[in-house]
Design a protein around this motif. Structure first.
Motif, mmCIF file in Angstrom:
data_model
loop_
_atom_site.group_PDB
_atom_site.id
_atom_site.type_symbol
_atom_site.label_atom_id
_atom_site.label_comp_id
_atom_site.label_asym_id
_atom_site.label_seq_id
_atom_site.Cartn_x
_atom_site.Cartn_y
_atom_site.Cartn_z
ATOM 1 N N PHE A 17 0.841 -1.202 0.000
ATOM 2 C CA PHE A 17 0.000 0.000 0.000
ATOM 3 C C PHE A 17 0.876 1.252 0.000
ATOM 4 N N ALA A 18 1.934 1.248 0.812
ATOM 5 C CA ALA A 18 2.847 2.394 0.882
ATOM 6 C C ALA A 18 3.543 2.617 -0.461
ATOM 7 N N LEU A 19 4.005 1.539 -1.086
ATOM 8 C CA LEU A 19 4.667 1.664 -2.391
ATOM 9 C C LEU A 19 3.702 2.201 -3.449
ATOM 10 N N LEU A 20 2.480 1.688 -3.433
ATOM 11 C CA LEU A 20 1.486 2.163 -4.411
ATOM 12 C C LEU A 20 1.160 3.639 -4.202
ATOM 13 N N THR A 22 2.933 6.012 -2.692
ATOM 14 C CA THR A 22 4.040 6.948 -2.891
ATOM 15 C C THR A 22 4.570 6.942 -4.322
ATOM 16 N N CYS A 23 4.542 5.807 -4.986
ATOM 17 C CA CYS A 23 5.166 5.712 -6.306
ATOM 18 C C CYS A 23 4.203 5.912 -7.472
ATOM 19 N N PHE A 24 2.896 5.874 -7.236
ATOM 20 C CA PHE A 24 1.938 6.049 -8.313
ATOM 21 C C PHE A 24 2.072 7.442 -8.913
ATOM 22 N N GLU A 25 2.391 7.512 -10.191
ATOM 23 C CA GLU A 25 2.568 8.764 -10.930
ATOM 24 C C GLU A 25 3.558 9.707 -10.249
ATOM 25 N N LEU A 26 4.618 9.140 -9.725
ATOM 26 C CA LEU A 26 5.619 9.914 -8.990
ATOM 27 C C LEU A 26 6.293 10.965 -9.866
ATOM 28 N N THR A 92 13.181 9.716 -1.672
ATOM 29 C CA THR A 92 12.237 10.256 -0.701
ATOM 30 C C THR A 92 11.039 9.333 -0.543
ATOM 31 N N ALA A 93 10.543 8.799 -1.655
ATOM 32 C CA ALA A 93 9.411 7.870 -1.599
ATOM 33 C C ALA A 93 9.778 6.623 -0.795
ATOM 34 N N LEU A 94 10.962 6.088 -1.033
ATOM 35 C CA LEU A 94 11.391 4.903 -0.281
ATOM 36 C C LEU A 94 11.622 5.229 1.193
ATOM 37 N N SER A 95 12.040 6.443 1.477
ATOM 38 C CA SER A 95 12.160 6.869 2.886
ATOM 39 C C SER A 95 10.798 6.898 3.555
ATOM 40 N N ARG A 134 6.282 12.423 -1.903
ATOM 41 C CA ARG A 134 6.181 12.443 -3.354
ATOM 42 C C ARG A 134 6.989 13.564 -4.005
ATOM 43 N N VAL A 135 7.842 14.236 -3.240
ATOM 44 C CA VAL A 135 8.723 15.269 -3.795
ATOM 45 C C VAL A 135 10.141 15.039 -3.272
#
Length: 176
Positions: A17-20, A22-26, A92-95, A134-135
């Motif tokens: 859920f976190a990966l989806l 944060t990474c969706f249309e990043l 940042t997303a992975l953080s 996301r930034v």
């Protein structure tokens, strides 16, 4: 066995859920703020010049922030072979995913699985945290490392063995 399976299922769901989230249309949004540009440009110049010690912007030294985020972004640039918004935002997303994971594990250890799932989910869906994941900014990596430091400091107080306490204190200090 069923309890362990449920724990890993809940954790797996939370991380997915976190990966989806944060990474969706990043990379959909351009870098529009000077602040985010100041995080994306130094790693690009590090790769171009080969100087990974002193961050620069337009060839001028830029020593306003610690270089760890720049190194992480430069690593993603090298892995992907592209200087892009998406690549600059991956660390940042992975953080943010790491922050969610840390909150879940800490609460799971000191409360129960349902409370841990709620705590991780609330961290992940907090508007400010999700927006900052996301930034390419320092906020979320700093929050993740500070959380790691506090968790290991807290855990060091509950350990009787001096060697284990020392290891936890070293991890805490290194994260900080």
């Amino acid at each position: 066995m069923n309890s362990a399976l449920n724990r890993f299922t809940a954790l797996g769901f939370l991380i997915l859920f976190a990966l989806l989230l944060t990474c969706f249309e990043l990379g959909r949004m351009d870098i529009v703020t000077a602040n985010e540009g100041q995080r994306a440009v130094p790693p690009m110049e590090m790769i171009q010049t080969g100087n990974y010690v002193t961050p620069t912007i337009n060839g001028q030294d830029y020593l306003a922030k610690p270089p760890l985020l720049y190194w992480a972004i430069a690593g993603v640039y090298k892995l992907t072979g592209a200087f892009s918004e998406w690549a600059a935002r991956i660390p940042t997303a992975l953080s943010g995913v790491l922050l969610t994971f840390l909150i879940y594990l800490f609460v799971r250890r000191h409360a129960n699985p349902l409370v841990a799932l709620w705590a991780g989910g609330m961290t992940l869906t907090s508007y400010y945290v999700l927006e900052r994941m996301r930034v390419a900014q320092l906020d979320v990596p700093l929050a993740a490392m500070t959380t790691l430091a506090v968790i290991f400091l807290f855990e060091s107080f509950s350990v009787e063995c001096p060697g284990k306490r020392t290891v936890r204190l070293l991890v805490s200090g290194t994260a900080l």
